[in-house]
Design an enzyme around this catalytic site. Structure first.
Site, mmCIF file in Angstrom:
data_model
loop_
_atom_site.group_PDB
_atom_site.id
_atom_site.type_symbol
_atom_site.label_atom_id
_atom_site.label_comp_id
_atom_site.label_asym_id
_atom_site.label_seq_id
_atom_site.Cartn_x
_atom_site.Cartn_y
_atom_site.Cartn_z
ATOM 1 N NE ARG A 33 36.815 42.967 33.716
ATOM 2 C CZ ARG A 33 36.289 44.107 34.149
ATOM 3 N NH1 ARG A 33 35.549 44.848 33.316
ATOM 4 N NH2 ARG A 33 36.488 44.533 35.387
ATOM 5 C CB SER A 65 36.860 41.921 37.983
ATOM 6 O OG SER A 65 37.607 41.948 36.780
ATOM 7 C CB SER A 66 41.301 45.711 39.007
ATOM 8 O OG SER A 66 41.686 45.106 40.217
ATOM 9 C CD GLN A 67 39.045 52.262 35.704
ATOM 10 O OE1 GLN A 67 39.443 52.636 36.803
ATOM 11 N NE2 GLN A 67 38.710 53.101 34.741
#
Length: 385
Positions: A33, A65-67
């Site tokens: 990530r 960037s989503s959880q």
């Protein structure tokens, strides 16, 4: 460093808190990530937190960037299989597309769309840096989908959507599945939906919160600055007159204690009540920001004469402000009691039907007790149980 240990720790944390399938866990272990958020400290990339990556001219977040927790939930809802073709609405950093590429394997294909050319270019760069192949990132208004490689086996949106776009439904296979953060009068739920005859029916529903879709498919939500310092934002499902909310909030409140001992966390109560109010109260609102003791979120009812909000601090209280505050507090307390009597239903208990092209006569396909929400292209019918 590839930060494999940090990825393992993140996945272990997620699996301790929720169900995460083996394929999704393996994808999150494999995809770095931190390469998709290069301006962020690598250690921060492996926290279970969203990361804002782009602001608009007014300083509002428009890309992130989503959880990881909600990403894992939605990927499991999507049920991607090797060899699938997947369309993603909202490319963002490219990280979710990279996870999808791992899930579909070398025989599959992922197409990711984003409205902004700079976001598209950065997603491509991130995917290349991570050595991810099998993903095509295009600059498109996601509402139109991308018909050339259709039909798709799966479609996922990583932005909040106000309605189901006709192009998405047309570009999915008859047995395809879509997963979208769907707006229900201002509250979002991640809905996994499949065709059932002429309608679409939810197979699973989970709570979520995403930045809203922009472009031709923008929804009706409105955000009002209720106070500048400390900052408080009032969210409404659609624009409407609410009067002088800052002045109302400055007035001494009227309090009605609904429950003297409230064991559930404040955020859990607020989210549960937000969904209940969204489905039962046209004057509902949400307030977020700095409540004096740090960031917070609560739900309530607002009209030009005042506002009533939930407060949870050991006890559960309906707190009314302004000229109509006492009445609104009593009405909010009644909603809380109704929610209690219904067993405090959560998003996961929600059943959603989407009926495309509702009759122009105004007739709806609702049964007894169902909540009906009219959208531009579909009629949503909702119920618990």
């Amino acid at each position: 460093m590839d930060f494999a240990a940090q990825r393992h720790a993140l996945v272990a944390q997620l699996r301790a808190a929720q169900d995460v399938s083996e394929p999704v866990a393996a994808a999150m272990l494999a995809v770095p990530r931190h390469l998709f958020v290069p301006g962020v400290e690598p250690e921060a990339a492996y926290r279970d937190e969203p990361i804002v990556t782009k602001l608009d001219a007014d300083g509002r977040p428009i890309s992130s960037s989503s959880q990881p927790a909600i990403m894992a939930t939605m990927l499991d809802q999507l049920d991607v299989r090797p060899g699938h073709r997947v369309l993603e609405i909202g490319a963002g950093t490219g990280y979710n597309a990279a996870l999808l590429a791992r899930l579909v394997g070398p025989e599959g294909r992922v197409v990711a769309l984003d409205l902004d050319e700079d976001t598209v270019e950065q997603a491509r760069e991130h995917l290349a840096a991570a050595g991810v192949s099998g993903v095509e990132v295009l600059c498109r208004d996601g509402a139109a989908g991308h018909p050339e490689p259709a039909p798709y086996d799966r479609l996922i949106a990583t932005v909040g959507v106000w309605d189901l776009a006709p192009a998405w439904l047309a570009q999915l296979r008859p047995d395809g599945r879509l997963v979208v953060p769907l707006d229900l009068r201002g509250v979002q739920v991640s809905a996994a939906m499949e065709r059932d005859g002429e309608r679409w029916v939810s197979r699973s529903v989970a709570p979520c919160g995403f930045m809203r879709m922009r472009g031709s498919f923008t929804g009706t939500e409105a955000v009002v600055v209720a106070r500048q310092d400390p900052m408080l934002m009032l969210m409404l499902p659609e624009p409407r007159e609410v009067g002088d909310v800052p002045a109302a909030l400055d007035a001494a409140p009227t309090e009605i204690t609904v429950r003297r001992e409230e064991a559930a966390p404040p955020f859990t109560v607020a989210m549960g009540m937000a969904l209940w109010l969204a489905l039962h109260e046209p004057r509902w609102c949400a307030l977020s920001g700095d409540f004096g003791s740090g960031p917070g979120f609560t739900a309530g009812v607002v009209e030009p004469g005042g506002i009533a909000l939930l407060a949870v601090s050991g006890s559960l209280v309906a707190r009314g402000h302004g000229e109509a505050g006492a009445r609104l507090a009593a009405e909010l307390a009644a909603h809380v009691r109704a929610w209690d009597e219904a067993g405090r239903p959560e998003a996961s208990a929600l059943r959603i039907e989407a009926h495309p092209h509702a009759p122009a006569t105004g007739a709806t396909p609702a049964g007894g007790g169902a909540v009906v929400i009219e959208k531009r292209h579909t009629t949503l019918v909702l119920g618990f149980g």
